[in-house]
Design a protein around this motif. Structure first.
Motif, mmCIF file in Angstrom:
data_model
loop_
_atom_site.group_PDB
_atom_site.id
_atom_site.type_symbol
_atom_site.label_atom_id
_atom_site.label_comp_id
_atom_site.label_asym_id
_atom_site.label_seq_id
_atom_site.Cartn_x
_atom_site.Cartn_y
_atom_site.Cartn_z
ATOM 1 N N LYS A 150 0.855 -1.272 -0.135
ATOM 2 C CA LYS A 150 0.071 0.060 0.065
ATOM 3 C C LYS A 150 1.009 1.182 -0.027
ATOM 4 O O LYS A 150 0.438 2.462 -0.245
ATOM 5 N N PHE A 151 2.100 1.084 0.190
ATOM 6 C CA PHE A 151 3.005 2.280 0.326
ATOM 7 C C PHE A 151 3.909 2.102 -0.988
ATOM 8 O O PHE A 151 5.012 2.727 -0.848
ATOM 9 N N GLY A 152 3.747 1.415 -2.185
ATOM 10 C CA GLY A 152 4.469 1.236 -3.215
ATOM 11 C C GLY A 152 5.224 -0.076 -3.130
ATOM 12 O O GLY A 152 5.725 -0.349 -4.366
ATOM 13 N N GLY A 153 5.161 -0.954 -2.379
ATOM 14 C CA GLY A 153 5.885 -2.036 -2.496
ATOM 15 C C GLY A 153 7.347 -2.137 -2.373
ATOM 16 O O GLY A 153 8.112 -1.122 -2.245
ATOM 17 N N ASP A 154 7.823 -3.177 -2.376
ATOM 18 C CA ASP A 154 9.323 -3.280 -2.395
ATOM 19 C C ASP A 154 10.069 -2.746 -3.826
ATOM 20 O O ASP A 154 9.518 -2.898 -4.984
ATOM 21 N N VAL A 155 11.214 -2.083 -3.702
ATOM 22 C CA VAL A 155 11.793 -1.523 -4.680
ATOM 23 C C VAL A 155 13.375 -1.740 -4.551
ATOM 24 O O VAL A 155 14.063 -1.442 -3.632
ATOM 25 N N THR A 156 14.118 -1.893 -5.730
ATOM 26 C CA THR A 156 15.557 -2.360 -5.618
ATOM 27 C C THR A 156 16.087 -1.193 -6.805
ATOM 28 O O THR A 156 15.867 -1.439 -7.792
ATOM 29 N N TYR A 157 17.006 -0.719 -6.326
ATOM 30 C CA TYR A 157 17.946 0.533 -7.077
ATOM 31 C C TYR A 157 19.384 -0.072 -7.293
ATOM 32 O O TYR A 157 20.137 -0.757 -6.542
ATOM 33 N N THR A 158 19.718 -0.074 -8.622
ATOM 34 C CA THR A 158 21.081 -0.489 -9.113
ATOM 35 C C THR A 158 21.827 0.683 -9.634
ATOM 36 O O THR A 158 22.961 0.399 -9.982
ATOM 37 N N ASN A 159 21.207 1.996 -9.457
ATOM 38 C CA ASN A 159 22.204 3.060 -9.551
ATOM 39 C C ASN A 159 21.362 4.283 -8.726
ATOM 40 O O ASN A 159 20.428 4.169 -8.354
ATOM 41 N N PHE A 160 22.367 4.764 -8.129
ATOM 42 C CA PHE A 160 22.070 5.993 -6.945
ATOM 43 C C PHE A 160 21.203 6.925 -7.428
ATOM 44 O O PHE A 160 20.194 7.430 -6.823
ATOM 45 N N GLU A 161 21.290 7.407 -8.787
ATOM 46 C CA GLU A 161 20.685 8.567 -9.508
ATOM 47 C C GLU A 161 19.165 7.986 -9.284
ATOM 48 O O GLU A 161 18.281 9.146 -9.149
ATOM 49 N N ASP A 162 18.632 6.828 -9.623
ATOM 50 C CA ASP A 162 17.390 6.567 -9.646
ATOM 51 C C ASP A 162 16.714 6.820 -8.085
ATOM 52 O O ASP A 162 15.602 7.439 -7.811
ATOM 53 N N LEU A 163 17.383 6.429 -7.267
ATOM 54 C CA LEU A 163 17.203 6.542 -5.469
ATOM 55 C C LEU A 163 16.890 8.024 -5.362
ATOM 56 O O LEU A 163 16.030 8.244 -4.700
ATOM 57 N N GLU A 164 17.894 8.885 -5.813
ATOM 58 C CA GLU A 164 17.599 10.250 -5.517
ATOM 59 C C GLU A 164 16.737 10.854 -6.212
ATOM 60 O O GLU A 164 15.874 11.672 -5.557
ATOM 61 N N ASN A 165 16.509 10.520 -7.316
ATOM 62 C CA ASN A 165 15.171 11.172 -7.937
ATOM 63 C C ASN A 165 13.857 10.712 -7.225
ATOM 64 O O ASN A 165 13.007 11.752 -7.105
ATOM 65 N N ASP A 166 13.723 9.534 -6.942
ATOM 66 C CA ASP A 166 12.526 8.814 -6.345
ATOM 67 C C ASP A 166 12.388 9.516 -4.864
ATOM 68 O O ASP A 166 11.423 9.916 -4.473
ATOM 69 N N PHE A 167 13.503 9.948 -4.269
ATOM 70 C CA PHE A 167 13.462 10.614 -2.970
ATOM 71 C C PHE A 167 13.097 11.921 -3.037
ATOM 72 O O PHE A 167 12.319 12.690 -2.551
ATOM 73 N N LYS A 168 13.829 12.763 -4.104
ATOM 74 C CA LYS A 168 13.461 14.109 -4.341
ATOM 75 C C LYS A 168 11.858 14.101 -4.678
ATOM 76 O O LYS A 168 11.206 15.425 -4.246
ATOM 77 N N ASP A 169 11.316 13.395 -5.525
ATOM 78 C CA ASP A 169 9.982 13.353 -6.065
ATOM 79 C C ASP A 169 9.083 12.869 -5.013
ATOM 80 O O ASP A 169 7.797 12.441 -5.322
ATOM 81 N N ARG A 170 9.631 12.323 -3.659
ATOM 82 C CA ARG A 170 8.842 12.070 -2.714
ATOM 83 C C ARG A 170 8.291 10.686 -2.848
ATOM 84 O O ARG A 170 7.179 10.407 -2.207
ATOM 85 N N LYS A 171 8.450 9.829 -3.670
ATOM 86 C CA LYS A 171 8.246 8.570 -3.983
ATOM 87 C C LYS A 171 8.834 7.530 -3.053
ATOM 88 O O LYS A 171 8.454 6.376 -2.856
ATOM 89 N N VAL A 172 9.920 7.968 -2.193
ATOM 90 C CA VAL A 172 10.589 7.122 -1.032
ATOM 91 C C VAL A 172 10.581 7.973 0.267
ATOM 92 O O VAL A 172 10.936 9.425 0.185
ATOM 93 N N HIS A 173 9.745 7.632 1.210
ATOM 94 C CA HIS A 173 9.548 8.235 2.267
ATOM 95 C C HIS A 173 10.799 8.196 3.059
ATOM 96 O O HIS A 173 11.656 7.111 3.204
ATOM 97 N N PRO A 174 11.376 9.127 4.074
ATOM 98 C CA PRO A 174 12.420 9.160 4.847
ATOM 99 C C PRO A 174 12.313 8.200 5.783
ATOM 100 O O PRO A 174 13.587 7.523 5.998
ATOM 101 N N GLY A 175 11.346 7.740 6.377
ATOM 102 C CA GLY A 175 11.094 6.300 7.195
ATOM 103 C C GLY A 175 11.596 5.102 6.520
ATOM 104 O O GLY A 175 12.292 4.413 7.325
ATOM 105 N N ASP A 176 11.223 5.143 5.095
ATOM 106 C CA ASP A 176 11.568 3.879 4.555
ATOM 107 C C ASP A 176 13.112 3.795 4.271
ATOM 108 O O ASP A 176 13.702 2.924 4.131
ATOM 109 N N LEU A 177 13.543 5.107 3.797
ATOM 110 C CA LEU A 177 15.159 5.131 3.574
ATOM 111 C C LEU A 177 15.878 4.882 4.868
ATOM 112 O O LEU A 177 16.858 4.167 4.860
#
Length: 537
Positions: free
Chosen positions: A287-314
């Motif tokens: 319900k919060f987006g499910g598991d996600v795996t990143y193979t490069n930092f830029e994708d993670l950074e962009n998702d965090f910037k766009d608030r697709k990754v919550h600080p608590g989950d990070l």
């Protein structure tokens, strides 16, 4: 390493570095033979996670066929404003040697290919002392102070010991017989100093390799001398979780985020060692987006910037990754001999008996004074109107009346937990003296306090009792309210809110507490809709 060309060796040596001084000199040497490099560390406070950056580069250097000397700079540790007292420096040097070997072994780096040298083994010789005096004769007080500005602890009246520190670090290049020195970019001024002064006393100019600095949990870099900025290499799993939980990690903020930077500078480079593809996983309910795996930092950074990754989950994912990283190092030290070495190097402080100071409820004037709930201006506020953030469906933009005509815009990441209809014309508890900050292009000027369940699956806003007005006080028995006539704006880098809110909790009766004190108002305590346990943020 015979199969690598000089160009390939240079690419491995220089990858992931922030800066290289003397590239042409390194390339010239590689065309003829392998490079000799030294990396030094002064045994002051306990080593921290930032050391993994240096360890991964040492692995690169070995892959490129370099000869590596690791200097345990015990004399430097004493010279740096006596961060390591002389009676402890020997044990700390031994502790550092063991811990560095444990860390390198944990990531598969063969320590038998490394040369460990103790600074005092040659820095106390007559030859070195004479060279040091020659260097001092060419060095001004201004140049020495400037060279050590980012490394040596700065005080108003610097000791002479701190001024000779940079020169000795420069001399080490000559006495260790190396082609290049490797260190953090914070040592750049010392490296420039070495390039200028060594030729002045007849020694050759060396090259310098600089890695990025790992930001601290609350500042510009992790520091062995500041326990609040770092996680030690022998930190317990519980302490890792606690420190990460209170670390500054603002939703959508990618410019002042030590946790995100640690993923970039440590976890991804470690994951890519030996040609492997790095991966970093965030595990969360569907319900919060499910598991996600990143193979490069830029994708993670962009998702965090766009608030697709919550600080608590990070934070949870990084906590798990750090504990996995530290587990083999803890096991290395899990024996009586090394436990005793740790105690000898860093003795448990004996409690001092001091007169109890008179209690004062006056709010502290700055981040260096007492940190308690009196530092927070918490008020009853009313959400006049809320709407979903156009750029982020997980956030609300609310117009909030904080009392006496003080109407503010507040951005909150609550949209995936609370229906929009429940955000309209309702009383809330707001922290009103945090430094305003931009979120997705919107300046947010307060924080709405909410409680969350232990697994963060349920989030509810704190509920002031009925009958209150915007601006009414939230009080705590024995603590004065923050001064609204001259409010202190809390700098997020000082983590005042994070440190105070660590003591926030939800009672079994569903009431908001600071330690054992209720959030109180003139009409009664502040409560939550359904939560009977959890934390408040």
């Amino acid at each position: 390493m015979a199969s690598l060309t000089p160009a390939e060796k240079y690419n491995i040596i220089s990858r992931n570095l922030q800066e290289v001084l003397g590239k042409e000199q390194i390339e010239s040497i590689l065309a003829e033979r392998d490079l000799n490099i030294y990396w030094g560390t002064a045994p002051t406070g306990k080593p921290h996670l930032g050391y993994f950056v240096a360890m991964t580069k040492i692995a690169d250097f070995l892959q490129a066929g370099c000869h590596i000397t690791i200097l345990i700079a015990d004399i430097h540790a004493f010279l740096d404003n006596m961060k390591a007292p002389m009676e402890l420096v020997g044990k700390r040097a031994e502790y550092y040697t063991q811990l560095i070997k444990a860390t390198l072994t944990s990531i598969g780096v063969p320590t038998e290919k490394l040369k460990f040298v103790l600074g005092s083994s040659y820095q106390l010789t007559a030859e070195y002392s004479l060279a040091n005096l020659k260097l001092c004769s060419k060095t001004t007080e201004r140049d020495a102070k400037k060279a050590g500005a980012e490394v040596v602890k700065q005080v108003e009246a610097p000791l002479l010991s701190g001024l000779i520190y940079p020169g000795m670090q420069a001399l080490d290049e000559e006495f260790l017989g190396v082609d290049a020195q490797f260190g953090g970019v914070d040592q750049r001024k010392i490296f420039i100093f070495a390039e200028k002064l060594l030729p002045a006393i007849g020694y050759k100019k060396r090259s310098h390799l600089m890695n990025v600095m790992v930001p601290g949990l609350a500042g510009p870099k992790m520091s062995s001398s500041d326990p609040d900025s770092k996680i030690d290499l022998l930190e317990t799993p519980e302490n890792v979780k606690r420190k990460l939980a209170k670390a500054f990690c603002e939703e959508g903020n990618i410019t002042e985020n030590g946790i995100l930077s640690f993923v970039k500078t440590v976890l991804f480079p470690l994951g890519s060692m030996n040609g492997k593809t790095p991966s970093f996983s965030i595990l969360r309910p569907e319900k919060f987006g499910g598991d996600v795996t990143y193979t490069n930092f830029e994708d993670l950074e962009n998702d965090f910037k766009d608030r697709k990754v919550h600080p608590g989950d990070l934070k949870k994912a990084v906590t798990d990754a750090i504990n996995d990283l530290l587990s083999p190092i803890r096991k290395w030290f899990d024996n009586d001999e090394l436990r005793q070495l740790t105690e000898d190097a860093y003795p448990t402080p004996k409690p001092e008996v001091k007169a109890k100071p008179a209690k004062s409820n006056k709010p502290a004037a700055n981040a260096n004074l007492a940190v308690d709930v009196s530092r927070l201006d918490i008020r009853v506020a009313r959400v006049l109107e809320a709407k979903v953030h156009e750029a982020n469906p997980n956030s609300f933009i609310s117009t909030v009346d904080c009392g006496n005509g003080d109407v503010r815009t507040v951005v909150s990441g609550l949209a995936k937990y609370i229906p929009l209809a429940e955000m309209q014309n309702r009383l809330v508890c707001a922290v009103c003296n945090l430094k305003p900050g931009k979120f997705q292009g919107v300046l947010s000027s307060a924080m709405l306090l909410a409680g969350s369940s232990p697994d963060d699956s349920i989030v509810e806003l704190l509920q002031p009792p009925a009958g209150l007005e915007a601006g009414d006080l939230i009080e705590f028995e024995g603590f004065a309210q923050a001064d609204r006539s001259s409010p202190e704006k809390l700098n997020p880098k000082h983590l005042i809110f994070e440190k105070v809110s660590e003591e926030f909790k939800i009672s079994p009766e569903g009431l908001a507490h600071y330690k054992d004190l209720q959030f109180s108002t003139k009409n009664g305590p502040v409560s939550l809709k359904s939560l009977k346990e959890g934390r408040i943020r």
